[in-house]
Scaffold this motif. Structure first.
Motif, PDB file in Angstrom:
ATOM      1  N   GLY A   1       9.800  16.496  25.597  1.00  0.00           N
ATOM      2  CA  GLY A   1      10.526  17.256  26.610  1.00  0.00           C
ATOM      3  C   GLY A   1       9.514  17.881  27.551  1.00  0.00           C
ATOM      4  O   GLY A   1       9.752  18.087  28.722  1.00  0.00           O
ATOM      5  N   GLY A   2       8.386  18.186  27.000  1.00  0.00           N
ATOM      6  CA  GLY A   2       7.236  18.747  27.706  1.00  0.00           C
ATOM      7  C   GLY A   2       6.130  18.893  26.685  1.00  0.00           C
ATOM      8  O   GLY A   2       6.395  18.993  25.492  1.00  0.00           O
ATOM      9  N   PRO A   3       4.893  18.879  27.121  1.00  0.00           N
ATOM     10  CA  PRO A   3       3.802  19.030  26.165  1.00  0.00           C
ATOM     11  C   PRO A   3       3.694  20.492  25.715  1.00  0.00           C
ATOM     12  O   PRO A   3       4.217  21.368  26.401  1.00  0.00           O
ATOM     13  CB  PRO A   3       2.582  18.589  26.957  1.00  0.00           C
ATOM     14  CG  PRO A   3       2.934  18.771  28.380  1.00  0.00           C
ATOM     15  CD  PRO A   3       4.429  18.655  28.473  1.00  0.00           C
ATOM     16  N   PRO A   4       3.071  20.720  24.584  1.00  0.00           N
ATOM     17  CA  PRO A   4       2.426  19.758  23.706  1.00  0.00           C
ATOM     18  C   PRO A   4       3.384  19.176  22.666  1.00  0.00           C
ATOM     19  O   PRO A   4       4.367  19.803  22.284  1.00  0.00           O
ATOM     20  CB  PRO A   4       1.344  20.590  23.014  1.00  0.00           C
ATOM     21  CG  PRO A   4       1.935  21.954  22.915  1.00  0.00           C
ATOM     22  CD  PRO A   4       2.763  22.111  24.174  1.00  0.00           C
ATOM     23  N   VAL A   5       3.058  17.962  22.253  1.00  0.00           N
ATOM     24  CA  VAL A   5       3.707  17.295  21.129  1.00  0.00           C
ATOM     25  C   VAL A   5       2.577  16.733  20.278  1.00  0.00           C
ATOM     26  O   VAL A   5       1.635  16.147  20.806  1.00  0.00           O
ATOM     27  CB  VAL A   5       4.650  16.155  21.589  1.00  0.00           C
ATOM     28  CG1 VAL A   5       5.152  15.347  20.403  1.00  0.00           C
ATOM     29  CG2 VAL A   5       5.805  16.696  22.406  1.00  0.00           C
ATOM     30  N   THR A   6       2.680  16.934  18.968  1.00  0.00           N
ATOM     31  CA  THR A   6       1.664  16.404  18.066  1.00  0.00           C
ATOM     32  C   THR A   6       2.302  15.337  17.190  1.00  0.00           C
ATOM     33  O   THR A   6       3.388  15.541  16.639  1.00  0.00           O
ATOM     34  CB  THR A   6       1.039  17.526  17.216  1.00  0.00           C
ATOM     35  OG1 THR A   6       0.499  18.509  18.106  1.00  0.00           O
ATOM     36  CG2 THR A   6      -0.086  16.992  16.338  1.00  0.00           C
ATOM     37  N   VAL A   7       1.625  14.202  17.096  1.00  0.00           N
ATOM     38  CA  VAL A   7       2.105  13.038  16.365  1.00  0.00           C
ATOM     39  C   VAL A   7       1.180  12.827  15.161  1.00  0.00           C
ATOM     40  O   VAL A   7      -0.036  12.738  15.328  1.00  0.00           O
ATOM     41  CB  VAL A   7       2.084  11.782  17.272  1.00  0.00           C
ATOM     42  CG1 VAL A   7       2.646  10.579  16.545  1.00  0.00           C
ATOM     43  CG2 VAL A   7       2.832  12.043  18.577  1.00  0.00           C
TER      44      VAL A   7
END
Length: 192
Positions: free
Chosen positions: A153-159
């Motif tokens: 949806g917006g950063p941050p995203v951690t994978v």
């Protein structure tokens, strides 16, 4: 330009993913040298071509932020942490020290990779990575290619990517070093 800029930082992350001349391997980009500091980023290494995994990383190829080949995400295996960030994102700035600290502790246990997301200022992205000690490879996603598979949806995203290439997500910034390291332990079985 973005191809070269992203290449530099991904080298460290992908060094443990194998080498080869598969679909993820390409030639170094030609624009990084035009971006101030791009030559100081960790270069992206070639990666071994692997078949996509069910419930695994998407079959998307992204250019490197520094130097080195483009990287095909579906080729990557873990334990690997991918952080989707942008230099214009305040929560990304807040969690950057946790990422840098984990990268220092994780040598030999865990790989790290950054994805600079929807950033129109590559020179500021390079500065962000260098100033915050994010000494691992980074890719560039200006076209929002990871938006759907990583639910950005917006950063941050951690994978969090396991040894089989399957992943889980954490949306939003980590609020402490302990929270980030506990997530790595819980999701990947790696203690730092």
């Amino acid at each position: 330009m973005r191809r070269v800029l992203a290449a530099a930082v991904l080298a460290t992350v992908l060094a443990g993913c194998g080498t080869g001349t598969g679909a993820g391997a390409g030639t170094p980009g030609s624009g990084a040298s035009a971006i101030p500091g791009a030559d100081k980023l960790v270069a992206c290494p070639p990666t071994e071509s692997r078949p996509p995994v069910s419930n695994g990383l998407p079959d998307i190829t992204l250019p490197c932020l520094g130097s080195g080949p483009d990287i095909r995400l579906a080729d990557l295996r873990g334990p690997l942490v991918i952080n989707v960030w942008a230099q214009w994102c305040p929560p990304c700035r807040d969690e950057a020290p946790y990422l840098a600290a984990v990268q220092k502790k994780a040598a030999g246990k865990l790989q790290m990779l950054g994805i600079d997301y929807v950033d129109t200022r590559p020179e500021l992205a390079v500065k962000f990575a260098l100033d915050r000690g994010l000494n691992y490879p980074h890719l560039v996603d200006r076209e929002k290619l990871v938006r759907t598979p990583f639910k950005v949806g917006g950063p941050p995203v951690t994978v969090f990517v396991d040894k089989d290439g399957k992943f889980t997500l954490h949306n939003g910034a980590f609020t402490s070093q302990q929270q980030f390291e506990q997530s790595i332990k819980d999701r990947l079985g790696v203690s730092l």
